[in-house]
Design a protein around this motif. Structure first.
Motif, PDB file in Angstrom:
ATOM      1  N   ALA A  87      13.092  25.255 -31.501  1.00 36.15           N
ATOM      2  CA  ALA A  87      13.306  26.250 -32.544  1.00 36.15           C
ATOM      3  C   ALA A  87      12.012  26.478 -33.320  1.00 36.15           C
ATOM      4  N   LEU A  88      11.340  25.394 -33.672  1.00 35.14           N
ATOM      5  CA  LEU A  88      10.081  25.489 -34.402  1.00 35.14           C
ATOM      6  C   LEU A  88       9.055  26.309 -33.629  1.00 35.14           C
ATOM      7  N   ASN A  89       8.967  26.070 -32.324  1.00 34.20           N
ATOM      8  CA  ASN A  89       8.008  26.812 -31.494  1.00 34.20           C
ATOM      9  C   ASN A  89       8.327  28.303 -31.454  1.00 34.20           C
ATOM     10  N   TRP A  90       9.598  28.646 -31.260  1.00 38.16           N
ATOM     11  CA  TRP A  90       9.981  30.064 -31.203  1.00 38.16           C
ATOM     12  C   TRP A  90       9.795  30.736 -32.557  1.00 38.16           C
ATOM     13  N   PHE A  91      10.205  30.065 -33.633  1.00 34.59           N
ATOM     14  CA  PHE A  91      10.032  30.638 -34.972  1.00 34.59           C
ATOM     15  C   PHE A  91       8.553  30.840 -35.291  1.00 34.59           C
ATOM     16  N   THR A  92       7.731  29.857 -34.931  1.00 33.87           N
ATOM     17  CA  THR A  92       6.295  29.963 -35.206  1.00 33.87           C
ATOM     18  C   THR A  92       5.696  31.150 -34.466  1.00 33.87           C
ATOM     19  N   LEU A  93       6.085  31.327 -33.216  1.00 34.94           N
ATOM     20  CA  LEU A  93       5.574  32.448 -32.428  1.00 34.94           C
ATOM     21  C   LEU A  93       5.936  33.783 -33.088  1.00 34.94           C
ATOM     22  N   ALA A  94       7.198  33.934 -33.463  1.00 29.63           N
ATOM     23  CA  ALA A  94       7.624  35.194 -34.083  1.00 29.63           C
ATOM     24  C   ALA A  94       6.983  35.381 -35.458  1.00 29.63           C
ATOM     25  N   ALA A  95       6.888  34.309 -36.239  1.00 29.70           N
ATOM     26  CA  ALA A  95       6.294  34.404 -37.579  1.00 29.70           C
ATOM     27  C   ALA A  95       4.817  34.756 -37.501  1.00 29.70           C
ATOM     28  N   ALA A 103       9.614  33.480 -40.392  1.00 30.63           N
ATOM     29  CA  ALA A 103       8.794  32.877 -41.444  1.00 30.63           C
ATOM     30  C   ALA A 103       9.695  32.185 -42.469  1.00 30.63           C
ATOM     31  N   TYR A 104      10.804  32.811 -42.808  1.00 29.91           N
ATOM     32  CA  TYR A 104      11.748  32.210 -43.750  1.00 29.91           C
ATOM     33  C   TYR A 104      12.318  30.912 -43.181  1.00 29.91           C
ATOM     34  N   ASN A 105      12.705  30.919 -41.907  1.00 28.85           N
ATOM     35  CA  ASN A 105      13.250  29.701 -41.299  1.00 28.85           C
ATOM     36  C   ASN A 105      12.206  28.594 -41.258  1.00 28.85           C
ATOM     37  N   LEU A 106      10.956  28.951 -41.009  1.00 29.69           N
ATOM     38  CA  LEU A 106       9.889  27.947 -41.046  1.00 29.69           C
ATOM     39  C   LEU A 106       9.730  27.392 -42.458  1.00 29.69           C
ATOM     40  N   SER A 107       9.831  28.263 -43.448  1.00 33.41           N
ATOM     41  CA  SER A 107       9.770  27.805 -44.835  1.00 33.41           C
ATOM     42  C   SER A 107      10.869  26.777 -45.093  1.00 33.41           C
ATOM     43  N   THR A 108      12.062  27.058 -44.622  1.00 37.10           N
ATOM     44  CA  THR A 108      13.185  26.132 -44.788  1.00 37.10           C
ATOM     45  C   THR A 108      12.913  24.810 -44.085  1.00 37.10           C
ATOM     46  N   LEU A 114      12.607  19.325 -41.731  1.00 36.87           N
ATOM     47  CA  LEU A 114      13.383  19.347 -40.492  1.00 36.87           C
ATOM     48  C   LEU A 114      12.439  19.425 -39.301  1.00 36.87           C
ATOM     49  N   CYS A 115      12.304  18.352 -38.576  1.00 34.87           N
ATOM     50  CA  CYS A 115      11.493  18.293 -37.353  1.00 34.87           C
ATOM     51  C   CYS A 115       9.994  18.329 -37.662  1.00 34.87           C
ATOM     52  N   VAL A 116       9.640  18.447 -38.907  1.00 35.45           N
ATOM     53  CA  VAL A 116       8.240  18.464 -39.340  1.00 35.45           C
ATOM     54  C   VAL A 116       8.139  17.589 -40.585  1.00 35.45           C
ATOM     55  N   LYS A 117       6.930  17.186 -40.898  1.00 34.42           N
ATOM     56  CA  LYS A 117       6.717  16.455 -42.142  1.00 34.42           C
ATOM     57  C   LYS A 117       6.935  17.427 -43.298  1.00 34.42           C
ATOM     58  N   GLN A 118       7.711  17.004 -44.278  1.00 38.66           N
ATOM     59  CA  GLN A 118       7.980  17.870 -45.422  1.00 38.66           C
ATOM     60  C   GLN A 118       6.656  18.270 -46.070  1.00 38.66           C
ATOM     61  N   ASP A 119       6.468  19.571 -46.229  1.00 36.96           N
ATOM     62  CA  ASP A 119       5.217  20.077 -46.782  1.00 36.96           C
ATOM     63  C   ASP A 119       5.522  21.337 -47.586  1.00 36.96           C
ATOM     64  N   PHE A 120       5.533  21.202 -48.902  1.00 34.28           N
ATOM     65  CA  PHE A 120       5.877  22.325 -49.764  1.00 34.28           C
ATOM     66  C   PHE A 120       4.797  23.405 -49.759  1.00 34.28           C
ATOM     67  N   ASN A 121       3.543  23.034 -49.492  1.00 34.46           N
ATOM     68  CA  ASN A 121       2.479  24.045 -49.412  1.00 34.46           C
ATOM     69  C   ASN A 121       2.734  25.006 -48.256  1.00 34.46           C
ATOM     70  N   ILE A 122       3.083  24.454 -47.110  1.00 36.39           N
ATOM     71  CA  ILE A 122       3.379  25.302 -45.944  1.00 36.39           C
ATOM     72  C   ILE A 122       4.678  26.072 -46.180  1.00 36.39           C
ATOM     73  N   ALA A 123       5.658  25.408 -46.789  1.00 36.42           N
ATOM     74  CA  ALA A 123       6.928  26.087 -47.093  1.00 36.42           C
ATOM     75  C   ALA A 123       6.679  27.290 -47.993  1.00 36.42           C
ATOM     76  N   TYR A 124       5.828  27.110 -48.997  1.00 38.21           N
ATOM     77  CA  TYR A 124       5.519  28.216 -49.911  1.00 38.21           C
ATOM     78  C   TYR A 124       4.780  29.333 -49.177  1.00 38.21           C
ATOM     79  N   LYS A 125       3.848  28.970 -48.330  1.00 38.21           N
ATOM     80  CA  LYS A 125       3.081  29.966 -47.561  1.00 38.21           C
ATOM     81  C   LYS A 125       4.027  30.837 -46.729  1.00 38.21           C
ATOM     82  N   TYR A 126       4.954  30.211 -45.998  1.00 37.58           N
ATOM     83  CA  TYR A 126       5.885  30.981 -45.168  1.00 37.58           C
ATOM     84  C   TYR A 126       6.877  31.777 -46.017  1.00 37.58           C
ATOM     85  N   ALA A 127       7.308  31.212 -47.148  1.00 40.13           N
ATOM     86  CA  ALA A 127       8.219  31.957 -48.030  1.00 40.13           C
ATOM     87  C   ALA A 127       7.522  33.217 -48.542  1.00 40.13           C
ATOM     88  N   CYS A 128       6.237  33.095 -48.897  1.00 45.77           N
ATOM     89  CA  CYS A 128       5.485  34.263 -49.372  1.00 45.77           C
ATOM     90  C   CYS A 128       5.342  35.314 -48.277  1.00 45.77           C
TER      91      CYS A 128
END
Length: 189
Positions: A87-95, A103-108, A114-128
């Motif tokens: 899922a991460l790979n497919w979401f990353t490709l589309a984002a 991008a929203y799902n990656l932010s989540t 989930l399946c990645v190290k929790q990182d609020f900086n990356i979460a914020y980047k994808y949410a933006c």
């Protein structure tokens, strides 16, 4: 680099499609919208299998919606066990190509670890990224991260702008957070 990644994903998808064509139960083909709708309904395994195979074909042709759809197949576990790595790979490709739902799902995924190290900086980047493309859930999420100062500097003024935008489009949590800001005077008098 993004074009090369898309081409690699398309080649991988096409080779897996060729292997799976022999497994097709019936020769029914769906439009992209039909395939996506079938995956959201309780239908027979045969219909879901055909819908997923058609989704792979649309993804191989470069459809970002189909690529995101395959991410959801693995995220939720439709006709398979959930596989957050896939899922991460497919979401990353589309984002990477600007698809806001991915991008929203990656932010989540990064926000929750989930399946990645929790990182609020990356979460914020994808949410933006998703919010800038008008995806309403991401506008709320960006506001929430700004409100809490997670992955960014805490900024009530910007958070309120996000909450107002999302609330004006009917987002319930944004309405609640906006009310909370008004009640407590966060960013407003």
């Amino acid at each position: 680099l993004k074009t090369i990644l898309l081409m690699i994903a398309i080649m991988f998808t096409q080779s897996s499609i060729a292997m799976n064509d022999s497994l097709k139960i019936q020769d029914t083909h769906y439009s992209l919208n039909q395939a996506l709708q079938l995956l959201q309904c309780r239908v027979t395994p045969e219909l879901r299998t055909n819908a997923i195979e058609d989704l792979k074909k649309y993804a191989a042709s470069g459809s970002l919606e189909a690529i995101h759809g395959l991410g959801m197949v693995y995220y939720i576990g439709i006709d398979t066990l959930p596989d957050l790595n896939k899922a991460l790979n497919w979401f990353t490709l589309a984002a990477d190509f600007g698809y806001p739902k991915s991008a929203y799902n990656l932010s989540t995924m990064y926000r929750q670890g989930l399946c990645v190290k929790q990182d609020f900086n990356i979460a914020y980047k994808y949410a933006c990224e998703a919010a800038d493309r008008g995806f309403i859930q991401a506008v709320y999420t960006k506001g929430y991260l700004l409100y809490k100062g997670l992955g960014c500097n805490q900024n009530y003024d910007e958070a309120i702008n996000c909450f107002k935008d999302a609330a004006s489009k009917g987002h319930g949590y944004a309405m609640y957070m906006l009310g909370l800001c008004y009640r407590n005077g966060y960013g407003v008098s």
